[in-house]
Design a protein around this motif. Sequence first.
Motif, PDB file in Angstrom:
ATOM      1  N   MET B   1      46.158 -46.797 -28.585  1.00  0.00           N
ATOM      2  CA  MET B   1      45.228 -47.667 -27.868  1.00  0.00           C
ATOM      3  C   MET B   1      45.715 -49.123 -27.917  1.00  0.00           C
ATOM      4  N   ILE B   2      45.571 -49.802 -26.809  1.00  0.00           N
ATOM      5  CA  ILE B   2      45.962 -51.211 -26.742  1.00  0.00           C
ATOM      6  C   ILE B   2      45.041 -52.043 -27.640  1.00  0.00           C
ATOM      7  N   SER B   3      45.647 -52.874 -28.488  1.00  0.00           N
ATOM      8  CA  SER B   3      44.863 -53.723 -29.396  1.00  0.00           C
ATOM      9  C   SER B   3      44.587 -55.076 -28.756  1.00  0.00           C
ATOM     10  N   LEU B   4      43.364 -55.534 -28.912  1.00  0.00           N
ATOM     11  CA  LEU B   4      43.015 -56.886 -28.481  1.00  0.00           C
ATOM     12  C   LEU B   4      42.712 -57.723 -29.722  1.00  0.00           C
ATOM     13  N   ASN B   5      42.750 -59.037 -29.543  1.00  0.00           N
ATOM     14  CA  ASN B   5      42.526 -59.968 -30.662  1.00  0.00           C
ATOM     15  C   ASN B   5      41.047 -60.237 -30.900  1.00  0.00           C
ATOM     16  N   PHE B   6      40.332 -59.203 -31.324  1.00  0.00           N
ATOM     17  CA  PHE B   6      38.888 -59.385 -31.520  1.00  0.00           C
ATOM     18  C   PHE B   6      38.579 -60.393 -32.629  1.00  0.00           C
ATOM     19  N   THR B   7      39.546 -60.646 -33.498  1.00  0.00           N
ATOM     20  CA  THR B   7      39.317 -61.611 -34.580  1.00  0.00           C
ATOM     21  C   THR B   7      39.295 -63.056 -34.074  1.00  0.00           C
ATOM     22  N   LYS B   8      39.655 -63.260 -32.783  1.00  0.00           N
ATOM     23  CA  LYS B   8      39.627 -64.625 -32.240  1.00  0.00           C
ATOM     24  C   LYS B   8      38.215 -65.192 -32.195  1.00  0.00           C
ATOM     25  N   SER B   9      37.214 -64.315 -32.160  1.00  0.00           N
ATOM     26  CA  SER B   9      35.841 -64.804 -32.133  1.00  0.00           C
ATOM     27  C   SER B   9      35.138 -64.375 -33.410  1.00  0.00           C
ATOM     28  N   GLU B  10      34.262 -65.229 -33.894  1.00  0.00           N
ATOM     29  CA  GLU B  10      33.555 -64.931 -35.149  1.00  0.00           C
ATOM     30  C   GLU B  10      32.714 -63.683 -35.029  1.00  0.00           C
ATOM     31  N   GLN B  11      32.176 -63.448 -33.831  1.00  0.00           N
ATOM     32  CA  GLN B  11      31.313 -62.279 -33.624  1.00  0.00           C
ATOM     33  C   GLN B  11      32.104 -61.040 -33.224  1.00  0.00           C
ATOM     34  N   GLY B  12      33.438 -61.176 -33.108  1.00  0.00           N
ATOM     35  CA  GLY B  12      34.237 -60.030 -32.692  1.00  0.00           C
ATOM     36  C   GLY B  12      34.041 -59.677 -31.224  1.00  0.00           C
ATOM     37  N   LEU B  13      33.676 -60.679 -30.431  1.00  0.00           N
ATOM     38  CA  LEU B  13      33.428 -60.470 -28.998  1.00  0.00           C
ATOM     39  C   LEU B  13      34.454 -61.221 -28.159  1.00  0.00           C
ATOM     40  N   LEU B  14      34.947 -60.566 -27.128  1.00  0.00           N
ATOM     41  CA  LEU B  14      35.873 -61.202 -26.196  1.00  0.00           C
ATOM     42  C   LEU B  14      35.294 -61.111 -24.780  1.00  0.00           C
ATOM     43  N   PRO B  15      35.605 -62.112 -23.939  1.00  0.00           N
ATOM     44  CA  PRO B  15      35.115 -62.049 -22.566  1.00  0.00           C
ATOM     45  C   PRO B  15      35.883 -61.027 -21.732  1.00  0.00           C
ATOM     46  N   ALA B  16      35.151 -60.311 -20.906  1.00  0.00           N
ATOM     47  CA  ALA B  16      35.736 -59.376 -19.939  1.00  0.00           C
ATOM     48  C   ALA B  16      35.224 -59.768 -18.559  1.00  0.00           C
ATOM     49  N   ILE B  17      36.151 -59.971 -17.647  1.00  0.00           N
ATOM     50  CA  ILE B  17      35.804 -60.375 -16.288  1.00  0.00           C
ATOM     51  C   ILE B  17      35.860 -59.139 -15.409  1.00  0.00           C
ATOM     52  N   ALA B  18      34.774 -58.862 -14.696  1.00  0.00           N
ATOM     53  CA  ALA B  18      34.786 -57.751 -13.736  1.00  0.00           C
ATOM     54  C   ALA B  18      35.108 -58.308 -12.360  1.00  0.00           C
ATOM     55  N   GLN B  19      36.153 -57.748 -11.757  1.00  0.00           N
ATOM     56  CA  GLN B  19      36.617 -58.210 -10.444  1.00  0.00           C
ATOM     57  C   GLN B  19      36.646 -57.019  -9.484  1.00  0.00           C
ATOM     58  N   ASP B  20      36.149 -57.213  -8.284  1.00  0.00           N
ATOM     59  CA  ASP B  20      36.205 -56.141  -7.288  1.00  0.00           C
ATOM     60  C   ASP B  20      37.664 -55.805  -7.010  1.00  0.00           C
ATOM     61  N   TYR B  21      38.010 -54.531  -7.142  1.00  0.00           N
ATOM     62  CA  TYR B  21      39.429 -54.158  -7.048  1.00  0.00           C
ATOM     63  C   TYR B  21      39.959 -54.217  -5.622  1.00  0.00           C
ATOM     64  N   VAL B  22      39.069 -54.308  -4.637  1.00  0.00           N
ATOM     65  CA  VAL B  22      39.524 -54.402  -3.248  1.00  0.00           C
ATOM     66  C   VAL B  22      39.483 -55.851  -2.757  1.00  0.00           C
ATOM     67  N   THR B  23      38.323 -56.489  -2.903  1.00  0.00           N
ATOM     68  CA  THR B  23      38.165 -57.827  -2.313  1.00  0.00           C
ATOM     69  C   THR B  23      38.683 -58.943  -3.216  1.00  0.00           C
ATOM     70  N   GLY B  24      38.807 -58.670  -4.531  1.00  0.00           N
ATOM     71  CA  GLY B  24      39.203 -59.717  -5.460  1.00  0.00           C
ATOM     72  C   GLY B  24      38.053 -60.619  -5.871  1.00  0.00           C
ATOM     73  N   ASP B  25      36.870 -60.361  -5.358  1.00  0.00           N
ATOM     74  CA  ASP B  25      35.702 -61.170  -5.757  1.00  0.00           C
ATOM     75  C   ASP B  25      35.432 -60.995  -7.255  1.00  0.00           C
ATOM     76  N   ILE B  26      35.114 -62.082  -7.925  1.00  0.00           N
ATOM     77  CA  ILE B  26      34.714 -61.996  -9.328  1.00  0.00           C
ATOM     78  C   ILE B  26      33.232 -61.637  -9.357  1.00  0.00           C
ATOM     79  N   LEU B  27      32.915 -60.527  -9.994  1.00  0.00           N
ATOM     80  CA  LEU B  27      31.550 -59.996  -9.954  1.00  0.00           C
ATOM     81  C   LEU B  27      30.689 -60.507 -11.100  1.00  0.00           C
ATOM     82  N   MET B  28      31.255 -60.576 -12.296  1.00  0.00           N
ATOM     83  CA  MET B  28      30.477 -60.982 -13.469  1.00  0.00           C
ATOM     84  C   MET B  28      31.433 -61.226 -14.628  1.00  0.00           C
TER      85      MET B  28
END
Lengths: 126, 126
Positions: B1-28
């Motif tokens: 499994m690909i490892s992410l740097n969850f230790t970068k945040s004190e809460q162990g949370l990282l931002p994830a951006i959802a982008q429409d795979y066709v239009t490229g619009d950023i959804l949330m």
Amino acid sequence: MISLNFTKSEQGLLPAIAQDYVTGDILMLAYINQEAWEKTLATGKAHYWSRSRNKIWLKGETSGHVQLVKDILVDCDEDTVVFKVEQLGAAACHKGYGSCFFRRVDGQALTVVGERVFDPDSVYKK
Amino acid sequence: MISLNFTKSEQGLLPAIAQDYVTGDILMLAYINQEAWEKTLATGKAHYWSRSRNKIWLKGETSGHVQLVKDILVDCDEDTVVFKVEQLGAAACHKGYGSCFFRRVDGQALTVVGERVFDPDSVYKK
């Protein structure tokens, strides 16, 4: 001035997504505080808060790869923004790629899908 | 499994951006912890960590507006990801818009530029 919910984070930092205003490519994510927000609005150039250097950061101040802000979108909770930008120098990533998101998950590995635009060693003098 | 740097945040949370795979619009933008990351990879459906409810959140579990993950991009620092998704129900935002970023900064005001796809009151029963 448009108010954002900076109190949503303990550090007063909110994520700002830089997106190419023409292609829609997501270039990078960095963080803004109130000062970075105000400076971005006032100058039309993307400013962030550098968490590693603990200071205001005009994107491109070293590399010259400034981001000209063409449009700003605000989310439903006013705790995330999208800067639609013209990326000068065609590279947002300090590793020399057009986008910081230059790798995709490919099973158990990351595959480089982005294009390297510059050599970081020649831009960021040691 | 690909490892992410969850230790970068004190809460162990990282931002994830959802982008429409066709239009490229950023959804949330939402946050992931290790468990949300693993569940997303295992199921192909976007999972996040709900900071307000303090629990794992299968996006669309209430509304049916699930995000099918078509591709995942990882940034240079392994502390942010982009989920390229097919947004079922055509709406990512709990306020009924296709994207959470349905407003733009227009001088001193926010102007609605997104399209409302559903009425939240009829989807999220009180």
